[in-house]
Write an enzyme that holds these catalytic residues in place. Structure first.
Site, short mmCIF file in Angstrom:
data_model
loop_
_atom_site.label_atom_id
_atom_site.label_comp_id
_atom_site.label_asym_id
_atom_site.label_seq_id
_atom_site.Cartn_x
_atom_site.Cartn_y
_atom_site.Cartn_z
N GLU A 1 22.72 3.06 -10.98
CA GLU A 1 20.94 2.84 -10.69
C GLU A 1 20.93 2.94 -9.12
OE1 GLU A 1 19.60 -0.80 -13.61
OE2 GLU A 1 21.30 -1.49 -12.20
N ASP B 1 26.24 -0.35 -12.02
CA ASP B 1 25.04 -1.21 -11.91
C ASP B 1 24.61 -1.46 -10.57
OD1 ASP B 1 23.39 -3.22 -13.50
OD2 ASP B 1 24.28 -4.63 -12.22
#
Ligand code: CA
Length: 646
Positions: free
Chosen positions: A362, A331
């Site tokens: 990400e 994340d």
């Protein structure tokens, strides 16, 4: 504590932090170099409100080398709960859960000593990572609770929404014996990996109550502990360990890999167990001592500091070895520094078969942060320095196909903005031409997707643009746009990824951020899988087609680029890709056309005979007696049309 002060703290090289039980004794070790005293407090239960609660002793730990406090207590203390009480020279006293705790009591306020051999489900010794060829990888994302919480899922009530909801492999819709649900459904979909939204212990669901709330779990509390609300019994710490492993083993038995969503970029709050162990060390700060907020949560972890990096690397390795996890999704990966991500890759590669463990994230952050000591964020501009087997979610592909995620009405190539055809061309070759200023080393680095847990579901996005928010209308154009979307990103080079249920027109009624919405809004609706079974079949056909043409999923950085694009009237896109000789492809070349308009048309085919594999409505034509075309190809409105060279 500034960068230089942080670097002056002693580094601990050992791999034995935490509570390690053997048959004879249990050793506790904690890195707390700024403390002046540490004691370990033992308890019979995870909280004081449970039957049998009592303190089992308080033991002073001794300061050893490298700022590590340690004590060895007699006996295997498996099942004993514990906390550390840390004394600081300024008089502060902090009680913390061991950052290395392997399990915890309800709501994670006390750690638990775990002997991993005593927390194994039946047959765990036989569990192995499935052997999945790199080119056949595709990822399907789901939240543990969403997977089986539907009352029609066919999963027994006490397992719905739990780790155990993944274990039966024969469930059907309302037990009708006909329409597969959950694992029974997944094993025949054609995806290779299941990505689970956070399964470590997170803070905002009350584990002590059956109706303790719903949350996606991006609020980490105890990184090495499974989340208690997913266990059938959150009060006994060994249960969550055992059941989480049972889930992994069941997915493995179905031939599926398990990717874990990890959130090492921040902790739930600025007073985390980590920060209170060594105040000032764990979180990234501005020069004025304010914690940075690149995560949107106000307390980023400082991955570039040596003991933080060590912690993240060891935590990932722990999940990979103790739970046989097959991949990690970071994340807000741009809040990690490049060296930390590369260190994780190297550590995973050192495990037997570890090179096949997926690692991607990400490549962005959610605000400003303050990298120290020359550290670089692991974003798209750092691809030159990141290992080629560290992938990233490609928002360029995502947005050009179906429109910007943050603007509901913004259209993409498939739903009214065909001028994005130019970007679609770059998506097909995994953006290796540098068109948007970033340079993947190989296609395998590029996670190709159009939907994930964040933002609108694909169906809701298409409905927001095309139907002005009528999310339940099975409109023929919307279905065609949905099929076309899948037809594009599942024929792009790279690693395909989808939000679970995208293949049956999953809707969250236009809610773009459902992280704490009702379980009813978030859960997979297994009736919908039946209602939209033709769409599911379409995805299944494409995934099988993709697996039959290895070059699309090739991770070989040296594979020559052989894509040929056709000169077609805008906004049509057409391309051809020959197979690599000897790679087992079912066809010697693929020829693919995208038509994002509402009218049918005809386009020229390259020389030779071409078998129709997918006409934009059915993607399984190739399994039967499919038509062979020469010279010209008909394209349906809103379609991806795929041919294989005869
Ligand atoms: Ca929790």
């Amino acid at each position: 504590m500034n960068w230089h002060q942080a670097c002056e703290l002693p580094y601990y090289h050992g791999g034995d932090l935490g509570a390690n039980p053997t048959a004879e004794e249990t050793t506790f070790k904690l890195w707390a170099p700024t403390a002046c005293g540490v004691v370990v407090c033992l308890y019979a239960t995870g909280t004081d409100t449970e039957p049998g609660a009592k303190e089992l002793g308080v033991h002073e730990m001794r300061r050893g080398d490298s700022g590590v406090w340690a004590i060895a207590l007699p006996g295997n203390l498996h099942g004993t709960y514990y906390i550390y009480r840390i004394y600081f020279p300024d008089g502060r006293v902090h009680e913390v859960v061991d950052p290395y705790a392997r399990s915890a009591g309800a709501n994670g306020t006390r750690g638990m000593v775990v002997d991993l051999t005593q927390a194994a489900p039946d047959g765990w010794e036989q569990d192995r990572r499935p052997d999945i060829p790199a080119h056949a990888r595709s990822v399907w994302e789901v939240h543990v609770a969403d997977f089986s919480a539907d009352e029609h899922s066919g999963v027994r009530p006490e397992w719905r929404g739990k780790f155990m909801g993944f274990t039966p492999d024969d469930t059907t819709l309302d037990n009708d014996g006909e329409h597969p649900t959950c694992l029974n459904y997944l094993k025949n979909l054609g995806i290779s990996h299941v990505q689970l939204q956070p399964i470590y212990d997170y803070a905002t669901v009350d584990e002590s109550r059956p109706d303790g709330g719903y949350n996606w779990g991006y609020d980490p509390q105890n990184y090495n502990v499974p989340e208690g609300s997913f266990a059938t019994d959150p009060f006994h710490g060994e249960v969550r360990v055992k059941e989480c492993r049972a889930m992994v083993a069941a997915l493995h038995r179905a031939g599926l890999g398990v990717v874990m969503d990890v959130v090492y970029n921040h902790t739930y709050h600025g007073e985390s167990n980590l920060e209170r162990t060594v105040p000032g060390y764990w979180n990234r700060r501005w020069p004025n001592d304010m914690m940075t907020n690149g995560s949107g949560c106000g307390c980023d972890l400082a991955s570039e500091r040596p003991m933080v990096r060590k912690y993240v690397v060891e935590s990932v390795l722990y999940w990979a070895t103790a739970y046989h996890i097959d991949g990690f999704r970071f994340d807000l990966m741009a809040l990690e520094d490049v060296d930390t991500m590369n260190a994780i890759r190297a550590a995973l590669d050192s495990l037997p078969g570890g090179e096949s463990i997926l690692l991607y994230g990400e490549p962005w952050m959610g605000g400003g942060t303050n990298f120290e000591g020359g550290a670089r964020p692991a974003d798209k501009r750092a691809l030159d320095a990141l290992h080629e087997r560290i992938g990233f979610f490609c928002d360029d592909t995502r947005d050009c196909i179906k429109g910007n995620v943050f603007d509901a009405a913004n259209a993409g190539y498939v739903n009214g903005a065909p001028q994005h055809g130019y970007d679609v061309l770059h998506s097909i070759s995994a953006w290796r031409s540098g068109a948007h200023g970033f340079w993947p080393k190989c296609a395998g680095q590029v996670v190709q997707y159009v939907s994930a847990h964040d933002n609108y579901t694909l169906w809701d996005k298409l409905a927001a643009v095309g139907r002005r928010g009528d999310y339940d209308c099975p409109d023929a154009d919307l279905l065609a746009q949905n099929r076309m979307t899948a037809g594009i990103y599942l024929t792009c080079q790279g690693l395909p990824f989808m939000q679970g249920g995208e293949e049956f027109a999953r809707t969250k009624k236009g809610v773009s951020n459902s992280y704490r919405s009702s379980p009813a809004l978030n859960r997979l609706d297994w009736n919908r899988a039946e209602q939209y079974h033709a769409l599911v079949d379409y995805y299944r056909g494409l995934l099988a087609l993709r697996a039959a043409f290895p070059r699309l999923g090739s991770t070989d950085r040296h594979a020559p680029e052989a894509l040929q694009f056709f000169a077609l009237e805008q906004p049509l896109v057409g391309w051809m890709l020959p197979a690599v000789w000897g790679d087992g492809a079912a066809w010697s070349a693929l020829c693919v056309f995208y038509n994002p308009t509402d009218t049918a048309c005809t386009v020229p085919l390259p020389a030779g005979q071409w078998k129709l594999l997918s006409d934009g409505t059915s993607s399984s034509l190739w399994r039967g007696q499919s038509r062979v075309f020469t010279g010209k190809a008909p394209l349906a409105p809103y379609s991806a049309t795929i041919f294989g060279a005869v």
